[in-house]
Design a protein around this motif. Structure first.
Motif, short mmCIF file in Angstrom:
data_model
loop_
_atom_site.label_atom_id
_atom_site.label_comp_id
_atom_site.label_asym_id
_atom_site.label_seq_id
_atom_site.Cartn_x
_atom_site.Cartn_y
_atom_site.Cartn_z
N LEU A 12 0.81 -1.18 0.19
CA LEU A 12 0.11 -0.15 0.07
C LEU A 12 0.90 1.30 0.02
O LEU A 12 0.46 2.10 -0.57
N SER A 13 2.01 1.32 0.68
CA SER A 13 2.94 2.21 0.61
C SER A 13 3.47 2.60 -0.69
O SER A 13 3.47 3.60 -1.06
N SER A 14 3.86 1.54 -1.22
CA SER A 14 4.34 1.64 -2.90
C SER A 14 3.20 2.23 -3.47
O SER A 14 3.38 3.28 -4.66
N LEU A 15 1.91 1.79 -3.65
CA LEU A 15 0.80 2.33 -4.41
C LEU A 15 0.61 3.74 -4.16
O LEU A 15 0.36 4.66 -5.00
N SER A 16 0.65 4.33 -2.99
CA SER A 16 0.46 5.65 -2.56
C SER A 16 1.55 6.35 -3.05
O SER A 16 1.29 7.70 -3.49
N VAL A 17 2.72 6.02 -2.98
CA VAL A 17 4.00 6.87 -3.39
C VAL A 17 3.69 6.99 -5.21
O VAL A 17 3.87 8.10 -5.54
N ALA A 18 3.53 5.92 -5.66
CA ALA A 18 3.30 5.88 -7.08
C ALA A 18 2.12 6.72 -7.54
O ALA A 18 2.42 7.59 -8.45
N LEU A 19 1.20 6.63 -6.77
CA LEU A 19 -0.03 7.53 -7.05
C LEU A 19 0.30 9.35 -6.84
O LEU A 19 -0.06 9.81 -7.74
N GLY A 20 0.80 9.24 -5.85
CA GLY A 20 1.18 10.68 -5.54
C GLY A 20 2.29 11.41 -6.60
O GLY A 20 2.21 12.35 -7.19
#
Length: 255
Positions: A85-93
Motif C-alpha cells: 500500500l505504501s508503494s501504491l500511494s507513493v506511485a499515485l502521488g
C-alpha cells in the motif's frame, strides 16, 4: 473538499477585489477568523487522540489474540500489506504530481518568491538527510528508553527515538505481557478498554465536525487569492498556494 474548492473558485471569480487588486477584505476576514479556526479545531481533535488510539488499540488487539504465536503471522502479513500500500500511494502521488504539475499556473514572480523562500529549508532538509541515522540506530530507536517521552514527542517530531514507531512497539510489548498473564492484568485490560472507548467517542465528535472542518481547511480559503478569471491557474496552483495574510492586514497569520 471538492465543494469547498468549488466555492473558492466561484468566490475568486465573482467576488469584488480590494482596491489594490488583492483579496476581498471581508472574505479574507471570514477565512482567517472563522474558516481556518474551525478547520484547526477539527485537526486538533484528531491529533490529540492519535497516541491514545494507537496505544490502546494495539495493546488490546495483541492481548485479544490469546496466543503470542499468532502475532508473528499477523505481523508478517501486516508488513507485506504495508509495503504494498505504501508503494501504491507513493506511485499515485508521484503520478498525480507529474500529471497535474501543481504550481505551474503561478506567475513567474510568485514562483521566484516561493523558490527563494524555500531554498534554505530545502538545504537544511538535505543536510539533515545526510546526517540521518544508520539502519542499526534506526532499529534501536524503535525500542523506547522512555515510552512517555516518545508519546509526548510522537506528533511534533521532538521524540528522541522512533516516535510513533516506538509507541507502537511499546504497545505491542504491553499487549504480549497481558497475554502472558491475563488474570493478574485484568484491571489494566479494563483500563485500556475504557481509554479506547473514550477515544472512539472523541472521534465520533470530530466526525460530526468533519464537514465543516474539511471545508475550512479546503481550497475555499486558497482560491480567494487569485485574480478574477484565473480559474485554470487556481486549480493548478492549489497545493502550493502562497497565501500570505500579511498582504491583507493579518501578519499574525504568517507562519
Amino acid at each position: 473538499m471538492l465543494l469547498s474548492g468549488t466555492a473558492g473558485l466561484a468566490t475568486s471569480e465573482w467576488a469584488s477585489r480590494a482596491a489594490d487588486g488583492g483579496p476581498n477584505p471581508t472574505i479574507a476576514w471570514i477565512v482567517y477568523y472563522i474558516a481556518e479556526p474551525i478547520g484547526q479545531i477539527f485537526l486538533r481533535l484528531i491529533f490529540m487522540i492519535a497516541v491514545p488510539l494507537v496505544f490502546s488499540a494495539l495493546a488490546l488487539g495483541v492481548a485479544g489474540m490469546g496466543d503470542v504465536r499468532k502475532l508473528g503471522r499477523i505481523g508478517g502479513k501486516t508488513l507485506i500489506y504495508t509495503v504494498i500500500l505504501s508503494s501504491l500511494s507513493v506511485a499515485l502521488g508521484v503520478g498525480l504530481a507529474m500529471w497535474i504539475k501543481p504550481g505551474s499556473g503561478l506567475p513567474e514572480e510568485k514562483k521566484t518568491a516561493l523558490l527563494a523562500r524555500f531554498t534554505n529549508e530545502t538545504s537544511k532538509t538535505l543536510a539533515n538527510a545526510q546526517k540521518a541515522k544508520g539502519g542499526r540506530d534506526m532499529i534501536l530507536d524503535i525500542i523506547p528508553k522512555n515510552p512517555l517521552q516518545e508519546m509526548v514527542g510522537a506528533m511534533d517530531g521532538s521524540s528522541p527515538g522512533g516516535g510513533m514507531l516506538a509507541v507502537m512497539f511499546f504497545a505491542l510489548i504491553v499487549g504480549v505481557a497481558i497475554t502472558l498473564s491475563p488474570v493478574k492484568t485484568a484491571a489494566l485490560t479494563a483500563l485500556l478498554e475504557s481509554i479506547y472507548e473514550v477515544v472512539m467517542i472523541v472521534i465520533n465528535m470530530a466526525m460530526r465536525l468533519a464537514p465543516f472542518g474539511v471545508a475550512g481547511l479546503g481550497r475555499f480559503r486558497v482560491n480567494l487569492f487569485y485574480q478574477r478569471g484565473n480559474i485554470g491557474c487556481a486549480i493548478r496552483a492549489l497545493p502550493f498556494d502562497p497565501m500570505t495574510f500579511e498582504q491583507i492586514g493579518f501578519p499574525e497569520a504568517v507562519a
